[in-house]
Write a protein that holds these residues in place. Sequence first.
Motif, short mmCIF file in Angstrom:
data_model
loop_
_atom_site.label_atom_id
_atom_site.label_comp_id
_atom_site.label_asym_id
_atom_site.label_seq_id
_atom_site.Cartn_x
_atom_site.Cartn_y
_atom_site.Cartn_z
N ALA A 179 0.86 -1.19 0.00
CA ALA A 179 0.00 0.00 0.00
C ALA A 179 0.90 1.23 0.00
N PHE A 180 0.60 2.18 -0.88
CA PHE A 180 1.28 3.48 -0.91
C PHE A 180 0.23 4.48 -0.43
N VAL A 181 0.51 5.13 0.71
CA VAL A 181 -0.55 5.89 1.38
C VAL A 181 -0.12 7.34 1.60
N VAL A 182 -1.03 8.27 1.33
CA VAL A 182 -0.79 9.69 1.65
C VAL A 182 -2.01 10.26 2.36
N ASN A 183 -1.79 11.26 3.19
CA ASN A 183 -2.89 12.07 3.74
C ASN A 183 -2.77 13.43 3.07
N VAL A 184 -3.84 13.88 2.42
CA VAL A 184 -3.80 15.15 1.69
C VAL A 184 -4.98 16.02 2.10
N PRO A 185 -4.91 17.34 1.84
CA PRO A 185 -6.09 18.17 2.13
C PRO A 185 -7.29 17.68 1.31
N SER A 186 -8.48 17.68 1.94
CA SER A 186 -9.67 17.15 1.25
C SER A 186 -10.03 17.99 0.04
N VAL A 187 -10.48 17.31 -1.01
CA VAL A 187 -10.99 17.98 -2.20
C VAL A 187 -12.49 17.70 -2.22
N LYS A 188 -13.31 18.74 -2.25
CA LYS A 188 -14.77 18.53 -2.24
C LYS A 188 -15.24 18.21 -3.65
N ILE A 189 -15.90 17.07 -3.81
CA ILE A 189 -16.49 16.72 -5.11
C ILE A 189 -17.96 16.40 -4.84
N ALA A 190 -18.86 17.17 -5.46
CA ALA A 190 -20.28 17.11 -5.12
C ALA A 190 -20.83 15.68 -5.19
N GLN A 191 -20.34 14.91 -6.16
CA GLN A 191 -20.84 13.55 -6.39
C GLN A 191 -20.61 12.63 -5.18
N PHE A 192 -19.57 12.91 -4.41
CA PHE A 192 -19.20 12.02 -3.30
C PHE A 192 -19.40 12.73 -1.97
N GLN A 193 -20.23 12.12 -1.10
CA GLN A 193 -20.37 12.69 0.25
C GLN A 193 -19.66 11.73 1.20
N HIS A 194 -18.87 12.25 2.12
CA HIS A 194 -18.05 11.40 3.00
C HIS A 194 -17.45 10.24 2.22
N PRO A 195 -16.61 10.51 1.24
CA PRO A 195 -16.27 9.45 0.31
C PRO A 195 -15.43 8.32 0.88
N VAL A 196 -15.86 7.10 0.56
CA VAL A 196 -14.96 5.95 0.57
C VAL A 196 -15.14 5.42 -0.85
N LEU A 197 -14.08 5.47 -1.63
CA LEU A 197 -14.18 5.11 -3.04
C LEU A 197 -13.11 4.09 -3.38
N VAL A 198 -13.53 2.98 -3.95
CA VAL A 198 -12.59 1.95 -4.41
C VAL A 198 -12.65 1.93 -5.93
N GLU A 199 -11.50 1.99 -6.59
CA GLU A 199 -11.50 1.96 -8.06
C GLU A 199 -10.41 1.02 -8.58
N ALA A 200 -10.81 0.09 -9.43
CA ALA A 200 -9.82 -0.79 -10.07
C ALA A 200 -9.18 -0.04 -11.22
N GLU A 213 -13.02 16.39 8.02
CA GLU A 213 -13.48 17.41 7.06
C GLU A 213 -12.31 17.92 6.22
N LYS A 214 -11.14 18.03 6.88
CA LYS A 214 -10.01 18.70 6.22
C LYS A 214 -9.04 17.75 5.52
N SER A 215 -9.06 16.48 5.92
CA SER A 215 -8.01 15.58 5.44
C SER A 215 -8.59 14.29 4.84
N THR A 216 -7.96 13.83 3.78
CA THR A 216 -8.40 12.61 3.11
C THR A 216 -7.20 11.70 2.89
N MET A 217 -7.43 10.39 3.03
CA MET A 217 -6.38 9.43 2.72
C MET A 217 -6.55 8.94 1.29
N LEU A 218 -5.46 8.95 0.54
CA LEU A 218 -5.45 8.33 -0.79
C LEU A 218 -4.47 7.17 -0.73
#
Length: 371
Positions: A179-200, A213-218
């Motif tokens: 796993a390569f993990v970063v914590n970055v400032p959150s980006v608000k995207i209207a489509q996703f609320q409280h996002p947990v998103l998995v993408e192949a 509210e301020k931080s997101t893990m990618l």
Amino acid sequence: MIKTFDCAVIGMGISGVLLAKMLARIGLQVAVFHDDKPIKTSFAESLPASINPLLARLGLHPYLHHSAHFPCSGTYSSWGSAALQQPDVERALQQKPGWKVDKSYLISQLVEDLPETVVMFGKVSGLEQQASQWQISSKNHMGEAVQVSAGFVADASGRQGYLPRALNIPRHYFDKLMAFVVNVPSVKIAQFQHPVLVEAQQHCWSLVSQVSEKSTMLAIFSNQTSPDFECYNSFENWHEVSEKSIYFKQFIKKNIHVPVRKVNASSHICSQLTGRNWLMLGDAAMSFDPLSSHGMTTAMYMADKAGEAIAQYFSGKSQGLDDYSEQMTSIYNTYLNELVERYNGEQRWSRSPFWQSKQAIHVSNEGAFVC
Ligand SMILES: Cc1cc2nc3c(=O)[nH]c(=O)nc-3n(C[C@H](O)[C@H](O)[C@H](O)COP(=O)(O)OP(=O)(O)OC[C@H]3O[C@@H](n4cnc5c(N)ncnc54)[C@H](O)[C@@H]3O)c2cc1C
């Protein structure tokens, strides 16, 4: 002077602290050993809705009603096709939703409530068995050596696993995944609320998980079969290597400099989970691909069951340890079956070495799993 305890718990992650809490509740004197290195990157763990009965049994809901943690109504997923599967938010809200937890904060809440019968020591640096007692060496925060004696040892030291190394217990690995993990400032995207998103993606899969509210893990999950493997080490490359993703790239802001933490995320189980006067729990015993969201959930469940097995041991019944081992192995086999099914659900890149490697785990007739 050597201090004597009933039970020693190595590691104070979620499994260790919960076990210490339970052992203290049944009246045992407990020594907990912890490595006080600060956790720098949050993994923004999510717990599925099905964990609520366990949380209730462990008395954890009051801890979760704090702004550090929040309810989570499911996962957005693009897996097997480019289409975005939406979580069923309404249904999740009607029933009890799952949780996004700040694991470090939850552990600190639990540590604060530990009774005085739980005594904390530094990192374990040596361990040996003399007759029916364990002798454990550790260093305190002043660098002074401390010796502790205990009748039972529970290893909750995470993927590093102290007992497997000390007792030469083989570990069975089923795949390779980093796993390569970063914590970055959150980006608000209207489509996703409280996002947990998995993408192949073609050479990896990716995860977006909101920390606050301020931080997101990618995170990017891949292995050395990926031609981009070395590029994942530097966040500056992430936009380019994720160019072909549809959703993940929307969360990657350019010109941000953050360190990438690289951690093992492969699946393994130790060939032995218990012995005469020891057991392993959490990631030390068996580890899970984060795709499953089983790691923390099972670590908490194992703490509950380990507490029962150790209580039985101290009342003179060793059968509890065998039952614990059998039950956990069975849970792991079920998990592996589900994992194989999940990876086989993605067939868009059948020539990609990454997907070939993930789909090469198979089940033999005896129930053994090999790569
Ligand atoms: C990127 C990523 C995302 C994840 N997402 C999820 C998710 O969404 N949901 C989920 O359920 N799970 C998830 N997991 C898995 C989850 O984080 C782990 O399974 C869980 O935290 C394991 O807890 P633990 O207590 O067993 O081990 P750990 O949390 O690893 O704790 C072990 C502790 O022991 C200490 N230790 C080690 N050696 C010694 C020693 N010699 N002496 C004293 N202390 C020692 C360590 O410092 C550590 O504090 C994820 C994992 C990763 C990598």
